[in-house]
Scaffold this motif. Structure first.
Motif, mmCIF file in Angstrom:
data_model
loop_
_atom_site.group_PDB
_atom_site.id
_atom_site.type_symbol
_atom_site.label_atom_id
_atom_site.label_comp_id
_atom_site.label_asym_id
_atom_site.label_seq_id
_atom_site.Cartn_x
_atom_site.Cartn_y
_atom_site.Cartn_z
ATOM 1 N N VAL A 162 0.834 -1.206 0.000
ATOM 2 C CA VAL A 162 0.000 0.000 0.000
ATOM 3 C C VAL A 162 0.864 1.250 0.000
ATOM 4 O O VAL A 162 0.583 2.225 -0.715
ATOM 5 C CB VAL A 162 -0.955 -0.017 1.207
ATOM 6 C CG1 VAL A 162 -1.751 1.280 1.282
ATOM 7 C CG2 VAL A 162 -1.909 -1.200 1.113
ATOM 8 N N SER A 163 1.941 1.242 0.776
ATOM 9 C CA SER A 163 2.817 2.412 0.849
ATOM 10 C C SER A 163 3.466 2.694 -0.505
ATOM 11 O O SER A 163 3.495 3.849 -0.956
ATOM 12 C CB SER A 163 3.892 2.200 1.914
ATOM 13 O OG SER A 163 3.311 2.022 3.194
ATOM 14 N N CYS A 164 3.982 1.670 -1.158
ATOM 15 C CA CYS A 164 4.629 1.856 -2.463
ATOM 16 C C CYS A 164 3.647 2.370 -3.498
ATOM 17 O O CYS A 164 3.990 3.229 -4.330
ATOM 18 C CB CYS A 164 5.265 0.554 -2.929
ATOM 19 S SG CYS A 164 6.687 0.028 -1.938
ATOM 20 N N ALA A 165 2.410 1.872 -3.473
ATOM 21 C CA ALA A 165 1.405 2.326 -4.436
ATOM 22 C C ALA A 165 1.075 3.803 -4.232
ATOM 23 O O ALA A 165 0.938 4.566 -5.198
ATOM 24 C CB ALA A 165 0.143 1.479 -4.309
ATOM 25 N N LEU A 166 0.955 4.230 -2.978
ATOM 26 C CA LEU A 166 0.597 5.617 -2.699
ATOM 27 C C LEU A 166 1.758 6.571 -2.943
ATOM 28 O O LEU A 166 1.537 7.775 -3.129
ATOM 29 C CB LEU A 166 0.098 5.754 -1.259
ATOM 30 C CG LEU A 166 -1.213 5.024 -0.946
ATOM 31 C CD1 LEU A 166 -1.589 5.213 0.514
ATOM 32 C CD2 LEU A 166 -2.335 5.515 -1.845
ATOM 33 N N LEU A 167 2.979 6.058 -2.917
ATOM 34 C CA LEU A 167 4.142 6.908 -3.161
ATOM 35 C C LEU A 167 4.364 7.176 -4.645
ATOM 36 O O LEU A 167 5.218 7.993 -4.993
ATOM 37 C CB LEU A 167 5.399 6.271 -2.565
ATOM 38 C CG LEU A 167 5.474 6.239 -1.040
ATOM 39 C CD1 LEU A 167 6.709 5.474 -0.585
ATOM 40 C CD2 LEU A 167 5.488 7.647 -0.459
ATOM 41 N N LEU A 168 3.607 6.504 -5.505
ATOM 42 C CA LEU A 168 3.771 6.699 -6.941
ATOM 43 C C LEU A 168 3.090 7.964 -7.440
ATOM 44 O O LEU A 168 3.382 8.429 -8.547
ATOM 45 C CB LEU A 168 3.223 5.491 -7.710
ATOM 46 C CG LEU A 168 3.948 4.162 -7.486
ATOM 47 C CD1 LEU A 168 3.246 3.044 -8.244
ATOM 48 C CD2 LEU A 168 5.402 4.258 -7.912
ATOM 49 N N SER A 169 2.167 8.505 -6.669
ATOM 50 C CA SER A 169 1.423 9.681 -7.112
ATOM 51 C C SER A 169 1.070 10.536 -5.902
ATOM 52 O O SER A 169 0.892 10.019 -4.789
ATOM 53 C CB SER A 169 0.145 9.264 -7.842
ATOM 54 O OG SER A 169 -0.692 10.380 -8.096
ATOM 55 N N ILE A 170 0.957 11.848 -6.146
ATOM 56 C CA ILE A 170 0.499 12.764 -5.100
ATOM 57 C C ILE A 170 -0.861 13.294 -5.529
ATOM 58 O O ILE A 170 -0.961 14.303 -6.232
ATOM 59 C CB ILE A 170 1.500 13.916 -4.878
ATOM 60 C CG1 ILE A 170 2.888 13.377 -4.544
ATOM 61 C CG2 ILE A 170 1.021 14.831 -3.760
ATOM 62 C CD1 ILE A 170 3.933 14.450 -4.350
ATOM 63 N N ASP A 171 -1.898 12.594 -5.155
ATOM 64 C CA ASP A 171 -3.263 13.040 -5.438
ATOM 65 C C ASP A 171 -4.167 12.584 -4.306
ATOM 66 O O ASP A 171 -3.920 11.555 -3.670
ATOM 67 C CB ASP A 171 -3.749 12.492 -6.780
ATOM 68 C CG ASP A 171 -3.979 11.000 -6.741
ATOM 69 O OD1 ASP A 171 -5.139 10.573 -6.618
ATOM 70 O OD2 ASP A 171 -2.982 10.260 -6.812
ATOM 71 N N TRP A 172 -5.206 13.352 -4.057
ATOM 72 C CA TRP A 172 -6.057 13.088 -2.901
ATOM 73 C C TRP A 172 -7.031 11.940 -3.147
ATOM 74 O O TRP A 172 -7.501 11.308 -2.199
ATOM 75 C CB TRP A 172 -6.823 14.342 -2.512
ATOM 76 C CG TRP A 172 -7.834 14.799 -3.527
ATOM 77 C CD1 TRP A 172 -7.629 15.631 -4.586
ATOM 78 C CD2 TRP A 172 -9.215 14.441 -3.562
ATOM 79 N NE1 TRP A 172 -8.786 15.808 -5.294
ATOM 80 C CE2 TRP A 172 -9.785 15.103 -4.682
ATOM 81 C CE3 TRP A 172 -10.027 13.646 -2.771
ATOM 82 C CZ2 TRP A 172 -11.125 14.973 -5.011
ATOM 83 C CZ3 TRP A 172 -11.364 13.518 -3.099
ATOM 84 C CH2 TRP A 172 -11.906 14.172 -4.210
ATOM 85 N N VAL A 173 -7.321 11.619 -4.409
ATOM 86 C CA VAL A 173 -8.298 10.566 -4.692
ATOM 87 C C VAL A 173 -7.734 9.197 -4.323
ATOM 88 O O VAL A 173 -8.376 8.411 -3.609
ATOM 89 C CB VAL A 173 -8.722 10.603 -6.173
ATOM 90 C CG1 VAL A 173 -9.618 9.405 -6.501
ATOM 91 C CG2 VAL A 173 -9.448 11.899 -6.474
ATOM 92 N N SER A 174 -6.541 8.866 -4.797
ATOM 93 C CA SER A 174 -5.964 7.551 -4.494
ATOM 94 C C SER A 174 -5.733 7.389 -2.998
ATOM 95 O O SER A 174 -6.006 6.322 -2.432
ATOM 96 C CB SER A 174 -4.652 7.366 -5.254
ATOM 97 O OG SER A 174 -3.693 8.336 -4.869
ATOM 98 N N ALA A 175 -5.239 8.448 -2.337
ATOM 99 C CA ALA A 175 -5.016 8.362 -0.895
ATOM 100 C C ALA A 175 -6.325 8.225 -0.134
ATOM 101 O O ALA A 175 -6.429 7.440 0.815
ATOM 102 C CB ALA A 175 -4.250 9.593 -0.420
ATOM 103 N N GLY A 176 -7.356 8.961 -0.553
ATOM 104 C CA GLY A 176 -8.649 8.871 0.129
ATOM 105 C C GLY A 176 -9.302 7.511 -0.047
ATOM 106 O O GLY A 176 -9.856 6.954 0.903
ATOM 107 N N VAL A 177 -9.241 6.972 -1.262
ATOM 108 C CA VAL A 177 -9.822 5.647 -1.509
ATOM 109 C C VAL A 177 -9.081 4.586 -0.706
ATOM 110 O O VAL A 177 -9.687 3.699 -0.101
ATOM 111 C CB VAL A 177 -9.787 5.327 -3.019
ATOM 112 C CG1 VAL A 177 -10.189 3.882 -3.269
ATOM 113 C CG2 VAL A 177 -10.711 6.263 -3.775
ATOM 114 N N ALA A 178 -7.751 4.649 -0.699
ATOM 115 C CA ALA A 178 -6.969 3.677 0.068
ATOM 116 C C ALA A 178 -7.286 3.769 1.560
ATOM 117 O O ALA A 178 -7.433 2.738 2.234
ATOM 118 C CB ALA A 178 -5.475 3.907 -0.170
ATOM 119 N N LEU A 179 -7.402 4.980 2.078
ATOM 120 C CA LEU A 179 -7.714 5.148 3.496
ATOM 121 C C LEU A 179 -9.094 4.599 3.822
ATOM 122 O O LEU A 179 -9.291 3.964 4.871
ATOM 123 C CB LEU A 179 -7.627 6.630 3.864
ATOM 124 C CG LEU A 179 -7.842 6.982 5.337
ATOM 125 C CD1 LEU A 179 -6.790 6.320 6.209
ATOM 126 C CD2 LEU A 179 -7.802 8.499 5.525
#
Length: 264
Positions: free
Chosen positions: A28-45
């Motif tokens: 999960v950490s590696c996937a979220l480090l590939l992009s800086i956007d609020w949608v992917s981080a919000g969905v993952a959270l």
């Protein structure tokens, strides 16, 4: 019960192999480090929230252990909003501080990423016994036994160091040392016990190293393990859930056209 030895209710996640838990946090950490956007981080959270409910930590232990993340996320977001790169329409300005639509979205993305990356790692590893983790690292990942056992021995001493700090503080207070007010008194109350704890740590580490060497922990011969660590089907399911969370978060961000690959 303490912060280092939490009360963990029987749960599915708590019984899984520690290597699988570590793999999920890394995926999960590696996937979220590939992009800086609020949608992917919000969905993952949002997806992680359902998984964390099954970890077995009590509500008190959950908030105690994750408190640094909940403090760091808003601070990182606010700092980015105020001092991040300006883009888009201007929303607010005071002197050299300006808030734009781009900096606001970037601040939201940074805050959500801190939560989405920090919470799984803390909570999943909080439900793991250090000895089980050492067994998994040595038997499943085949890490050097000397490195694993040395780390395990050091981790086991953390609780003892906290007790030593408390005892040193009480002893100095009983002798009237460092009772003065102001910055000077605060410095004495911190650096005095810190130096004493450093001396105690060096002496204890030397004794522990000698004792472990005498018991054959430094031998190059293949070691045997009292408790076997195996990867079962449930562990594979957990890793699959980690890949699913990462894939769904990235897919939704691409669909919403907010995905911004940082290496592009």
């Amino acid at each position: 019960m303490s912060l280092l030895t939490p009360t963990i209710r029987p749960s599915v996640v708590a019984r899984l192999n520690p290597v699988a838990k570590l793999a999920v946090a890394l995926i999960v950490s590696c996937a979220l480090l590939l992009s800086i956007d609020w949608v992917s981080a919000g969905v993952a959270l949002l997806l992680e929230a359902g998984l964390l409910l099954w970890c077995g930590l009590s509500a008190r232990q959950f908030w105690l252990r994750t408190a640094p993340v909940w403090i760091a996320a808003p601070m990182a977001a606010i700092t980015t909003v105020l001092y991040g790169e300006d883009s888009g329409a201007l929303l607010w300005q005071f002197g050299f501080i300006s808030v734009t639509e781009g900096s606001a979205q970037l601040g939201l993305a940074i805050g959500l990423r801190v939560l989405a990356i920090g919470l799984p790692g803390i909570v999943l590893l909080a439900t793991t016994d250090p000895t089980d983790l050492a067994d998994g690292l040595a038997q499943v990942l085949r890490l050097p036994a000397r490195f694993v056992l040395g780390g395990l021995a050091g981790l086991r001493l953390v609780g003892m160091f906290i007790e030593d700090w408390h005892s040193l503080t009480l002893a100095r207070r009983a002798r009237g040392v460092g009772d003065g007010g102001g910055p000077r008194g605060a410095a004495r109350r911190f650096f005095g016990p810190a130096f004493s704890l450093l001396v105690i740590s060096v002496r204890r580490g030397s004794k522990l190293a000698t004792a472990m060497e005498a018991r054959g922990f430094g031998s190059d011969e293949p070691r045997t393990w009292a408790r076997p660590s195996r990867v079962r089907a449930a562990d594979a399911v957990l890793v699959g859930i980690g890949f699913a969370i990462a894939g769904i978060a990235i897919g939704v961000a691409v669909w919403a056209e907010t995905w911004s690959f940082i290496l592009a």
